[in-house]
Design an enzyme around this catalytic site. Sequence first.
Site, PDB file in Angstrom:
ATOM      1  N   GLU A   1      36.731 -13.773  40.127  1.00 27.31           N
ATOM      2  CA  GLU A   1      36.486 -14.642  38.613  1.00 27.31           C
ATOM      3  C   GLU A   1      37.594 -15.973  39.029  1.00 27.31           C
ATOM      4  OE1 GLU A   1      34.201 -15.266  36.712  1.00 27.31           O
ATOM      5  OE2 GLU A   1      33.127 -13.405  37.378  1.00 27.31           O
TER       6      GLU A   1
ATOM      7  N   TYR B   1      36.951 -18.138  29.376  1.00 27.43           N
ATOM      8  CA  TYR B   1      35.371 -18.072  30.565  1.00 27.43           C
ATOM      9  C   TYR B   1      36.323 -16.400  31.157  1.00 27.43           C
ATOM     10  CZ  TYR B   1      32.554 -16.825  34.196  1.00 27.43           C
ATOM     11  OH  TYR B   1      31.854 -16.211  34.842  1.00 27.43           O
TER      12      TYR B   1
ATOM     13  N   ASP C   1      29.932 -19.440  30.556  1.00 21.71           N
ATOM     14  CA  ASP C   1      29.726 -20.610  31.737  1.00 21.71           C
ATOM     15  C   ASP C   1      28.675 -22.100  32.062  1.00 21.71           C
ATOM     16  OD1 ASP C   1      27.730 -19.806  33.107  1.00 21.71           O
ATOM     17  OD2 ASP C   1      29.075 -19.199  35.186  1.00 21.71           O
TER      18      ASP C   1
END
Length: 361
Positions: A55, A138, A156
């Site tokens: 991520e 996020y 997102d």
Amino acid sequence: MNKINEKTDKVNYSKFSLTLLDWYDREARKMPWRIPPELTKRGIKNNPYKIWISEIMLQQTGVKTVQNYYLNFINKWPNVLKLNESNEDEILKEWSGLGYYRRALNLKKCAKIICENYEGKFPDSEKELLNLPGIGTYTAAAIISIAFNKPAIVIDGNIQRIVSRLFEIKEDIKKSNSIIHKNLKTIYSKKRPGDFAQATMDLGATICKPTNPKCNFCPVNKYCLAFKNNTYNFIPIKNNKLRKVSRKGFIFIGITYANKIILIKRPEKGLLAGTICPPTSDWKESEFPVPKPPFKGEWKTLNQSIFHSFTHFDLELKVMISMIKNYPNNVYLEPINKNTINSLPTVMKKSVAFGIESFFN
Ligand code: SF4
């Protein structure tokens, strides 16, 4: 005050997540950090360290580029303890080419805190994750849902776009975060939050793309108000502008029985003058002209339009397609392949690629 889009009551979303997850079970993209759905359904969990690294890498970099960097990184530092034993220079060297180097430095700081304060185990609450360097809203939600399979609302750019279209949110995307959040809460899966988050990521990357989404192939098109109302190409709204389609027309894709596409030369004057492409109707302002295909055939109109912006106007083209037996001598016959499609002007390229894909699948 923002409200949930008032049109949502016209669609029953109760089976939305099941439909999306059913598609994900069949079509999930393979990622080196991802446990595939056939295993997550058996209770096998994603590794928080791997999800975290992926991520962070994906924050400003595309999936294709990230994959190799990720594999090298994990090979060198397979867990947070090993990463903590490394030094900044080594990490920066491994990161070289990915850019936004602050991400790499934050990884090192974060690894230190996790090893010293959490005995090498990632905290499983968004609140604690948000206190760690480099982890924002996020990323925290993504780790909680994907690695721990706990409910968290992951938003997102892809998910903003999908939800805006599903609920036909006509507010500027910059101001619609809370309405997106509320709507997403009504459709996400509490049983499989991790797979749901990854399914929406896959949907956004492969089908619900920013321009000309593949709505005909979309597993959730029956829930989508933008598809229903033909507004998918104008949503999400950016800079408060709802783009207006000012001209409309038809493109006629004729296919011979020898599997060739029929092209003609456009007139020497006007838009796309003298180019070789499939015949089209006139492009009328505001409404579609009556379609008059140039060759005899069993013409079928595809139910999704192609949109294209020229400097002075936006064009909406409906695609008509048919097998053709008889055609005049002055046409050009080209094989149906990438070469032919890529040689066409952009708007024709989009239309032909879409028409051929829909017709032969
Ligand atoms: Fe996106 Fe089209 Fe699917 Fe709606 S139907 S979610 S616009 S791909």
